[in-house]
Write a protein that holds these residues in place. Structure first.
Motif, PDB file in Angstrom:
ATOM      1  N   ARG A 283       0.714  -1.216  -0.163  1.00 45.82           N
ATOM      2  CA  ARG A 283      -0.079   0.021  -0.085  1.00 45.82           C
ATOM      3  C   ARG A 283       0.824   1.266  -0.098  1.00 45.82           C
ATOM      4  N   ILE A 284       0.214   2.418  -0.401  1.00 47.14           N
ATOM      5  CA  ILE A 284       1.079   3.313  -0.931  1.00 47.14           C
ATOM      6  C   ILE A 284       0.753   4.484   0.328  1.00 47.14           C
ATOM      7  N   LYS A 285       1.519   4.921   1.088  1.00 49.07           N
ATOM      8  CA  LYS A 285       1.305   5.646   2.271  1.00 49.07           C
ATOM      9  C   LYS A 285       1.387   6.883   2.371  1.00 49.07           C
ATOM     10  N   GLY A 286       2.206   7.410   1.174  1.00 49.14           N
ATOM     11  CA  GLY A 286       2.387   9.107   1.178  1.00 49.14           C
ATOM     12  C   GLY A 286       3.028   9.385  -0.296  1.00 49.14           C
ATOM     13  N   LEU A 287       2.478  10.594  -0.560  1.00 52.00           N
ATOM     14  CA  LEU A 287       2.882  11.151  -1.895  1.00 52.00           C
ATOM     15  C   LEU A 287       3.523  12.540  -1.743  1.00 52.00           C
ATOM     16  N   SER A 288       4.283  13.177  -2.335  1.00 53.57           N
ATOM     17  CA  SER A 288       4.859  14.466  -2.183  1.00 53.57           C
ATOM     18  C   SER A 288       5.483  14.711  -3.496  1.00 53.57           C
ATOM     19  N   SER A 289       5.771  16.058  -3.952  1.00 52.68           N
ATOM     20  CA  SER A 289       6.318  16.432  -5.054  1.00 52.68           C
ATOM     21  C   SER A 289       7.463  17.588  -4.945  1.00 52.68           C
ATOM     22  N   VAL A 290       8.306  17.921  -5.761  1.00 60.27           N
ATOM     23  CA  VAL A 290       9.133  18.927  -5.698  1.00 60.27           C
ATOM     24  C   VAL A 290       9.671  19.186  -7.068  1.00 60.27           C
ATOM     25  N   ASP A 291      10.307  20.451  -7.361  1.00 57.97           N
ATOM     26  CA  ASP A 291      10.366  20.644  -8.664  1.00 57.97           C
ATOM     27  C   ASP A 291      12.154  20.540  -8.683  1.00 57.97           C
ATOM     28  N   LEU A 292      12.479  19.893  -9.622  1.00 58.98           N
ATOM     29  CA  LEU A 292      14.159  19.567  -9.907  1.00 58.98           C
ATOM     30  C   LEU A 292      14.795  20.000 -11.133  1.00 58.98           C
ATOM     31  N   ALA A 293      15.905  20.659 -10.944  1.00 57.43           N
ATOM     32  CA  ALA A 293      16.738  21.017 -12.412  1.00 57.43           C
ATOM     33  C   ALA A 293      17.457  19.760 -12.662  1.00 57.43           C
ATOM     34  N   PHE A 294      17.075  19.444 -13.951  1.00 53.21           N
ATOM     35  CA  PHE A 294      17.935  18.191 -14.462  1.00 53.21           C
ATOM     36  C   PHE A 294      19.081  18.747 -15.119  1.00 53.21           C
ATOM     37  N   PRO A 295      20.143  17.790 -15.344  1.00 49.63           N
ATOM     38  CA  PRO A 295      21.384  18.002 -16.129  1.00 49.63           C
ATOM     39  C   PRO A 295      21.475  18.990 -17.172  1.00 49.63           C
ATOM     40  N   ASP A 296      20.392  18.759 -17.905  1.00 52.45           N
ATOM     41  CA  ASP A 296      20.217  19.548 -19.335  1.00 52.45           C
ATOM     42  C   ASP A 296      19.721  20.948 -19.001  1.00 52.45           C
ATOM     43  N   GLY A 297      19.409  21.417 -17.886  1.00 49.08           N
ATOM     44  CA  GLY A 297      18.669  22.648 -17.557  1.00 49.08           C
ATOM     45  C   GLY A 297      17.301  22.715 -17.540  1.00 49.08           C
ATOM     46  N   SER A 298      16.605  21.899 -17.812  1.00 52.41           N
ATOM     47  CA  SER A 298      15.249  21.855 -17.974  1.00 52.41           C
ATOM     48  C   SER A 298      14.624  21.568 -16.567  1.00 52.41           C
ATOM     49  N   ILE A 299      13.304  22.095 -16.127  1.00 49.35           N
ATOM     50  CA  ILE A 299      12.828  21.854 -14.916  1.00 49.35           C
ATOM     51  C   ILE A 299      11.578  20.934 -14.992  1.00 49.35           C
ATOM     52  N   HIS A 300      11.584  19.873 -14.167  1.00 51.60           N
ATOM     53  CA  HIS A 300      10.648  18.965 -13.969  1.00 51.60           C
ATOM     54  C   HIS A 300      10.301  18.786 -12.648  1.00 51.60           C
ATOM     55  N   THR A 301       9.000  18.454 -12.605  1.00 49.77           N
ATOM     56  CA  THR A 301       8.263  17.840 -11.194  1.00 49.77           C
ATOM     57  C   THR A 301       8.431  16.538 -10.810  1.00 49.77           C
ATOM     58  N   ILE A 302       9.237  16.283  -9.600  1.00 43.94           N
ATOM     59  CA  ILE A 302       9.571  14.659  -9.252  1.00 43.94           C
ATOM     60  C   ILE A 302       8.152  14.523  -8.417  1.00 43.94           C
ATOM     61  N   LEU A 303       7.547  13.330  -8.455  1.00 45.25           N
ATOM     62  CA  LEU A 303       6.539  12.637  -7.712  1.00 45.25           C
ATOM     63  C   LEU A 303       7.280  11.669  -6.660  1.00 45.25           C
ATOM     64  N   VAL A 304       7.456  11.836  -5.281  1.00 44.45           N
ATOM     65  CA  VAL A 304       7.798  10.957  -4.497  1.00 44.45           C
ATOM     66  C   VAL A 304       6.741   9.983  -3.725  1.00 44.45           C
ATOM     67  N   SER A 305       6.986   8.904  -3.905  1.00 42.70           N
ATOM     68  CA  SER A 305       5.889   7.847  -3.183  1.00 42.70           C
ATOM     69  C   SER A 305       6.593   7.085  -2.123  1.00 42.70           C
ATOM     70  N   VAL A 306       6.070   6.572  -1.066  1.00 41.50           N
ATOM     71  CA  VAL A 306       6.621   5.800   0.015  1.00 41.50           C
ATOM     72  C   VAL A 306       5.410   4.681   0.143  1.00 41.50           C
ATOM     73  N   SER A 307       5.948   3.729   0.760  1.00 37.74           N
ATOM     74  CA  SER A 307       4.911   2.363   1.001  1.00 37.74           C
ATOM     75  C   SER A 307       5.259   1.659   1.971  1.00 37.74           C
ATOM     76  N   SER A 308       4.442   0.937   2.192  1.00 38.02           N
ATOM     77  CA  SER A 308       4.838  -0.186   3.200  1.00 38.02           C
ATOM     78  C   SER A 308       5.958  -1.320   2.987  1.00 38.02           C
ATOM     79  N   ASP A 309       6.009  -1.195   1.684  1.00 38.18           N
ATOM     80  CA  ASP A 309       7.011  -2.147   1.137  1.00 38.18           C
ATOM     81  C   ASP A 309       8.320  -1.815   1.493  1.00 38.18           C
TER      82      ASP A 309
END
Length: 366
Positions: A283-309
């Protein structure tokens, strides 16, 4: 994390309604804009085993890597909530204590003992204020410059399950076991409205723009526009909802639900299920997001998930949503067809090998 430097104990207080107005920083500053993307981010995660994890995400060449920055037993009970505001990290537990940490100095600042029940929800607004909620039915507002309790908000008759601060910082929402949702005026410390909910609200969240909010029940999510008590859309989920996040991608808002079935379900704000992705083995217990600068300079949103696994996973949000994205100028669909199950690979995985309970992703700008 370092030796404890200061122990902060606060007595239960009932400051006057003017306490917020008379404080040195009497108005909670607005934070409408999302924090600027950095080249790394921090994942703070709590566990049933009472251990607090700090995992850094950073590119090594072209590959995103998740590496531990700190791992230590933070509480004597299950950690139920974590939040980050600037350089500060807060964790709350069934031991009824809020622990405070300085991420820049890597030291423990002390603990807050305002509540008389398990801590259920923690949210910073920027780096200046922290809101906490508990099974004791109270919500506390703390000022981070001295960790003084500015106000104890009392209005619920049961455990407060979740709180959410509007991006402006002027109001907040809370949902409770008493089957009500309360809108709080944070500038006065007063209850603005109290509305009955059809079921027990388990999670509440604002959209990034602050134009609408969502309340998650057991297997259902209701979306509400600001100023309207009636829901504007209802999402019917086939599984138990354990975590929820509202995200924006290319001008469209989406509702993500982490569920008992190990999947993240993706919904339009019209209520339609667009896709589902099996992200974990439990089961998925938590979700959060943050923007990250990639090596090529582009900006993307990262989704972070945590689970009981026991796994912390970082996903590129576009990889999950782009295949079923709603056109920027189109109305979000309201009817669900057969939602496809997407096969998506995470950018990075960290195996904590413990039962994870909650997560907060933040950039590393202190």
């Amino acid at each position: 994390m370092g030796r404890q430097q200061k122990r902060v104990k606060v007595e239960v207080a009932e400051p006057s309604v003017s306490a917020l107005a008379s404080a040195a920083d009497n108005s909670i500053p607005a934070l409408v804009e999302r924090e600027a993307a950095q080249s790394s981010f921090l994942v703070s995660a709590g566990t049933y085993e009472r251990i607090l994890y700090g995992i850094e995400g950073r590119f090594v060449g072209e590959q995103l890597a998740l590496n531990p920055q700190f791992i230590f037993p933070a509480h004597i009970g299950c950690i139920k909530a974590v939040s980050v505001g600037g350089r500060y990290l807060a964790s709350g537990s069934t031991d009824e204590v809020i622990k405070l940490y300085d991420l820049k100095k890597r030291v423990e600042l002390g603990s807050l003992h305002e509540h008389k029940g398990s801590i259920t929800s923690l949210h910073f607004h920027g780096h200046t204020h922290l809101l906490s909620a508990s099974e004791d039915g109270a919500i506390c507002i703390f000022r981070t410059k001295d960790w003084e309790p500015l106000k104890v908000l009392k209005g619920h008759k049961g455990s407060v399950n979740s709180i959410a601060i509007h991006p402006s910082g002027k109001v907040a929402l809370s949902v409770s076991q008493d089957r009500t949702v309360i809108l709080w005026n944070l500038l006065t410390g007063q209850r603005a409205s109290r509305t009955k909910t059809p079921q027990v609200g388990e999670i509440v969240a604002w959209s990034p723009s602050g134009t609408f909010y969502a309340i998650a029940y057991a297997t259902e999510i209701q979306l509400h526009s600001v100023g309207q008590s009636e829901s504007v859309a209802t999402i019917f989920c086939r599984q138990r909802i354990l975590s929820m996040l509202i995200v924006t991608l290319k001008g469209q808002d989406y509702v993500l639900a982490g569920c008992q079935d190990k999947r993240v379900h993706i919904y339009s704000t019209g209520g339609a299920e667009l896709a589902l992705v099996q992200c974990h083995d439990n089961r998925i217990k938590g979700l959060s997001s943050v923007d990250l600068a990639f090596p090529d300079g582009s900006i993307h949103t990262i989704l972070v998930s945590v689970s009981s696994d026991g796994r912390i996973k970082a996903w590129k949000l576009g990889d999950l949503i782009d295949p079923v994205a709603v056109a920027p100028d189109s109305a979000p669909p309201s009817s669900t067809k057969d939602a496809p199950e997407l096969k998506v690979e995470p950018l990075a995985v960290y195996n904590a090998d413990v039962r994870l309970t909650c997560v907060a992703a933040s950039n590393n700008a202190y």
